[in-house]
Design a protein around this motif. Structure first.
Motif, short mmCIF file in Angstrom:
data_model
loop_
_atom_site.label_atom_id
_atom_site.label_comp_id
_atom_site.label_asym_id
_atom_site.label_seq_id
_atom_site.Cartn_x
_atom_site.Cartn_y
_atom_site.Cartn_z
N LYS A 1 84.02 -13.25 27.85
CA LYS A 1 84.80 -12.21 27.17
C LYS A 1 86.10 -11.95 27.92
CE LYS A 1 84.44 -7.67 25.12
NZ LYS A 1 83.58 -6.54 24.78
N LYS B 1 84.94 -16.61 22.70
CA LYS B 1 83.85 -16.02 21.93
C LYS B 1 82.52 -16.58 22.40
CE LYS B 1 86.73 -15.88 17.82
NZ LYS B 1 87.02 -16.62 16.60
N ASN C 1 87.78 -13.96 29.52
CA ASN C 1 88.66 -15.12 29.33
C ASN C 1 88.94 -15.39 27.86
OD1 ASN C 1 89.22 -16.67 32.05
ND2 ASN C 1 87.18 -15.77 32.19
N ASN C 2 88.67 -14.40 27.01
CA ASN C 2 88.94 -14.49 25.57
C ASN C 2 88.26 -15.68 24.90
OD1 ASN C 2 90.66 -12.15 25.50
ND2 ASN C 2 92.20 -13.40 26.53
#
Length: 120
Positions: free
Chosen positions: A100, A105, A102-103
């Protein structure tokens, strides 16, 4: 749309879910790369034993228990996949948090069920 998938924890044993997932992904015309403990081939997919910098990985699907996942944290994040699937038994709150941050999903789901229900 081809969602190139990296299977981590790939097994040559036909009764293993990672083995079944590779076969099902291939049958669904999804590009598959795989990492496991032993070199070999499943459904014409070579299983590597080292962390390679695969390009354009959309999804990483995990078949490793949380303790074994630790050595893969930085590697998986460096691949910049769109998502990571935590199959049953691989749930890992520490890694979910890192993803999360590190963006990336993530979802706790079963790759085989997602494929069978057209939700992959």
């Amino acid at each position: 749309m081809n969602q190139k998938t990296l299977v981590i924890g790939a097994s040559l044993k036909e009764n293993r879910y990672s083995n079944r997932a590779i076969k099902k992904l291939k049958a669904t015309n999804i590009d598959v790369v795989a990492i496991g403990l032993k070199k070999g081939t499943v459904a014409n997919v070579s299983i590597d034993t080292e962390k390679k910098m695969y390009e354009n990985v959309h999804t990483v699907t995990l078949y490793l228990n949380p303790k074994r996942q630790e050595e893969y944290y930085n590697y998986i994040i460096s691949l910049k996949p769109n998502r990571v699937i935590f199959n049953p038994g691989t749930e890992n709150m520490e890694f979910l948090k890192l993803l999360k941050e590190n963006n990336i999903k993530s979802e706790i789901a079963c790759t085989l069920v997602l494929l069978a229900t057209n939700q992959y």
